[in-house]
Design a protein around this motif. Structure first.
Motif, PDB file in Angstrom:
ATOM      1  N   MET A 175      -3.768 -30.675  20.163  1.00  0.00           N
ATOM      2  CA  MET A 175      -4.255 -30.206  18.862  1.00  0.00           C
ATOM      3  C   MET A 175      -4.083 -28.691  18.764  1.00  0.00           C
ATOM      4  O   MET A 175      -4.092 -27.988  19.779  1.00  0.00           O
ATOM      5  CB  MET A 175      -5.739 -30.555  18.694  1.00  0.00           C
ATOM      6  CG  MET A 175      -6.042 -32.031  18.680  1.00  0.00           C
ATOM      7  SD  MET A 175      -7.760 -32.329  18.201  1.00  0.00           S
ATOM      8  CE  MET A 175      -8.642 -31.200  19.252  1.00  0.00           C
ATOM      9  N   GLU A 176      -3.938 -28.223  17.567  1.00  0.00           N
ATOM     10  CA  GLU A 176      -3.907 -26.784  17.357  1.00  0.00           C
ATOM     11  C   GLU A 176      -5.305 -26.214  17.564  1.00  0.00           C
ATOM     12  O   GLU A 176      -6.301 -26.805  17.138  1.00  0.00           O
ATOM     13  CB  GLU A 176      -3.423 -26.462  15.946  1.00  0.00           C
ATOM     14  CG  GLU A 176      -1.964 -26.840  15.693  1.00  0.00           C
ATOM     15  CD  GLU A 176      -1.501 -26.412  14.317  1.00  0.00           C
ATOM     16  OE1 GLU A 176      -2.295 -25.754  13.610  1.00  0.00           O
ATOM     17  OE2 GLU A 176      -0.364 -26.745  13.959  1.00  0.00           O
ATOM     18  N   ILE A 177      -5.377 -25.072  18.227  1.00  0.00           N
ATOM     19  CA  ILE A 177      -6.656 -24.416  18.468  1.00  0.00           C
ATOM     20  C   ILE A 177      -7.024 -23.619  17.229  1.00  0.00           C
ATOM     21  O   ILE A 177      -6.341 -22.660  16.859  1.00  0.00           O
ATOM     22  CB  ILE A 177      -6.591 -23.506  19.703  1.00  0.00           C
ATOM     23  CG1 ILE A 177      -6.223 -24.335  20.946  1.00  0.00           C
ATOM     24  CG2 ILE A 177      -7.907 -22.777  19.919  1.00  0.00           C
ATOM     25  CD1 ILE A 177      -6.063 -23.517  22.198  1.00  0.00           C
ATOM     26  N   GLU A 178      -8.097 -24.029  16.568  1.00  0.00           N
ATOM     27  CA  GLU A 178      -8.479 -23.425  15.298  1.00  0.00           C
ATOM     28  C   GLU A 178      -9.591 -22.398  15.497  1.00  0.00           C
ATOM     29  O   GLU A 178     -10.374 -22.474  16.449  1.00  0.00           O
ATOM     30  CB  GLU A 178      -8.936 -24.505  14.315  1.00  0.00           C
ATOM     31  CG  GLU A 178      -7.849 -25.544  14.004  1.00  0.00           C
ATOM     32  CD  GLU A 178      -8.346 -26.615  13.062  1.00  0.00           C
ATOM     33  OE1 GLU A 178      -9.560 -26.635  12.782  1.00  0.00           O
ATOM     34  OE2 GLU A 178      -7.529 -27.444  12.620  1.00  0.00           O
ATOM     35  N   GLY A 179      -9.666 -21.463  14.584  1.00  0.00           N
ATOM     36  CA  GLY A 179     -10.787 -20.532  14.557  1.00  0.00           C
ATOM     37  C   GLY A 179     -10.640 -19.326  15.465  1.00  0.00           C
ATOM     38  O   GLY A 179     -11.540 -18.489  15.517  1.00  0.00           O
ATOM     39  N   ARG A 180      -9.559 -19.188  16.193  1.00  0.00           N
ATOM     40  CA  ARG A 180      -9.369 -18.007  17.037  1.00  0.00           C
ATOM     41  C   ARG A 180      -7.877 -17.797  17.276  1.00  0.00           C
ATOM     42  O   ARG A 180      -7.071 -18.720  17.223  1.00  0.00           O
ATOM     43  CB  ARG A 180     -10.106 -18.150  18.373  1.00  0.00           C
ATOM     44  CG  ARG A 180      -9.615 -19.280  19.251  1.00  0.00           C
ATOM     45  CD  ARG A 180     -10.415 -19.310  20.536  1.00  0.00           C
ATOM     46  NE  ARG A 180      -9.980 -20.376  21.417  1.00  0.00           N
ATOM     47  CZ  ARG A 180     -10.423 -21.609  21.372  1.00  0.00           C
ATOM     48  NH1 ARG A 180     -11.324 -21.932  20.465  1.00  0.00           N
ATOM     49  NH2 ARG A 180      -9.991 -22.525  22.227  1.00  0.00           N
TER      50      ARG A 180
END
Length: 523
Positions: free
Chosen positions: A403-408
């Motif tokens: 998954m794509e790492i979101e929020g950073r």
């Protein structure tokens, strides 16, 4: 029984070949209130100490390492060793639990990995029993032993012969490729594309588009030779006949198992094949020992056709893992996560719809059996649907693209990430990972996607380094950083650094517990 013992002893030297590489031998000697520790390093290797007591450092020792430590300060030593081709996984030596000159035990990570491969082998062997190439061989086996007039001893010999043949295959793979090549095998594009196409071809065959069989002359010649030969040779030939005849169905299972084992440890292919062989050999030995049980076994028929179609859908789904690994490692971008999940949804919907079709025409017993498969298949398909919109769907985290790492912000370059950390004065977390790393995907889904963990990670500059990225030597550089600076070569592997690159905590390895990861974080 003497003959059985002889056979087992005869294969012990082969088994020893596949032992884990252990280039460092530790000894400890009591000298009053202190202990003199000594590590002897095999020629061509060097050892790095990762952690000892309350402090951590990395220092290389080419030939040997000696030191004297007070018993009150004695603590386990965490280390690894490297040569020009490979590095061993980090191991722990504890003087308190071992006598002088004791051999090193397997690390706990290696033990867990080998147990998992053994269980996967057992599962693969159980699946193989019910395939259309293997199940019909059971009556042939019983007929052979009835005509031979053998008893329990011959049945046991038959089972051992099957195990020896398949374990021999695992040994052969290990000896042909070696440790470093096996580690690269799991992300090699040619290997992964080959097994992707192989599983697709077998799936199409199980759907009934065509039939895949080895030349009949091979199995016929072996069968005739087995019946005309006496003693153990005839039993071994009968076991070899089973291996040849069943290859059309067991080949994809064995190939998948060996590729999955290849990225774990030198011993893994042999352990995987041992599990596969035990599961496959057990029913054949039991039917050979108690032929009357065959009367109660279901005959090949419509249920076998249904099993083939279900297996075809499963093989199509599993084939995507091999395509995905090659796609990610080489950056082709042909199989994004949403498409991967969409195809899995179609496959499991296909299983449920196929078994529901004409279900009213089968007996009540088969209705119940079909329902046992239909309900979880459809439920799993609907469970996967939110994954099309970005949900983590943790159940397939080991197979699906990450998954794509979101929020950073995530850096994929070591120097770039450290430079940014110094500019803003934040500590660093490095995630050494791999596209072909099953445990990395699990940890991303169960730990890194946890809200509490994501909140704490805002305090860090996050650097994610893929050690198997095949583009422009990126993976080789990342792997070199992990080996030379942190003394490890296993993934997942997390380290915490200050903005200047100094280690501020013990490394973190695989876990599925967010609380454990949170306790590890310093900020």
């Amino acid at each position: 029984m003497k003959r059985i013992l002889f056979i087992v002893l005869a294969f012990l030297p082969l088994m020893s070949i596949a032992q884990l590489v252990q280039p460092v031998t530790w000894t400890g000697e009591d000298i009053g209130d202190s202990v003199r520790l000594k590590a002897v390093v095999d020629p061509g290797w060097h050892m790095s100490i990762i952690e000892m007591g309350d402090f951590m450092f990395t220092q290389e020792f080419k030939d040997s390492f000696e030191m004297t430590v007070a018993k009150t300060e004695l603590a386990p030593i965490r280390y690894n060793a490297c040569n020009d081709n490979m590095c061993t996984a980090p191991e722990i030596w504890d003087y308190a639990s071992l006598s002088a000159d004791s051999a090193l035990p397997l690390s706990s990570d290696t033990e867990r990995s080998l147990v998992l491969i053994f269980l996967l082998g057992l599962l693969g062997g159980l699946l193989a029993i019910f395939t259309p190439c293997v199940w019909p061989i059971i009556p042939m086996t019983v007929s052979f032993f009835l005509k031979k007039g053998g008893g329990k001893r011959d049945a046991i010999l038959y089972g051992i012969s099957i195990i020896v043949l398949y374990v021999g295959l695992g040994l052969l793979v290990t000896l042909l490729f070696g440790a470093s090549a096996l580690n690269d095998l799991s992300t090699n594009a040619i290997v992964n594309i080959f097994f992707f196409l192989l599983l697709v071809v077998f799936a199409l065959s199980f759907f009934g588009l065509f039939e895949i069989t080895l030349p009949d002359s091979w199995s016929t010649a072996l069968d005739n030779k087995a019946r005309s030969t006496g003693g153990f040779v005839s039993i071994l030939l009968m076991a070899f006949t089973l291996v040849i005849v069943s290859f059309s169905c067991t080949g994809p299972i064995i190939g998948t198992l060996l590729v999955e084992a290849a990225g774990r440890s030198l011993l893994a292919p042999t352990i995987g094949m041992l599990g596969f062989a035990i599961a496959l050999a057990m029913p054949f030995s039991l039917f050979a020992m108690f032929p009357q049980w065959l009367k109660n076994a279901p005959k090949s028929g419509d249920w076998m056709t249904s099993f083939k179609v279900v297996l075809a859908f499963l093989e199509l789904a599993l084939s995507l893992k091999f395509l995905s690994v090659a796609d990610l490692a080489y950056g082709w971008g042909i199989l994004p996560r949403w498409l991967f999940i969409a195809i899995w949804v179609v496959c499991f919907l296909g299983i449920g719809i196929y078994l529901l079709w004409n279900i009213w025409k089968v007996s009540i017993t088969r209705k119940i059996i079909r329902a046992i498969v239909i309900i979880p298949s459809l439920a799993f398909a609907f469970y996967l649907v939110p994954g099309l919109r970005g949900a983590p769907v943790k159940a397939i985290s080991a197979f699906a693209p990450p998954m794509e790492i979101e929020g950073r912000e995530v850096f994929n370059d070591y120097d770039e990430g450290l430079t940014y950390a110094r500019q803003i004065g934040k500590p660093v977390i490095i995630d050494f990972t791999g596209y072909g790393c099953v445990n990395c995907r699990k940890m991303e889904a169960y730990v890194l996607d946890d809200d509490s963990v994501k909140s704490r990670l805002q305090n860090y500059v996050f650097i994610q380094l893929f050690v198997d990225d095949k583009r422009d030597g990126i993976g080789d550089r990342n792997s070199q950083i992990q080996r030379e600076q942190f003394g490890a070569n296993a993934q997942p592997f997390f380290v915490q650094l200050d903005p200047y690159g100094h280690t501020i905590a013990e490394p973190m390895v695989f876990t599925t517990e967010p609380d454990e990861f949170l306790r590890w974080l310093r900020y």
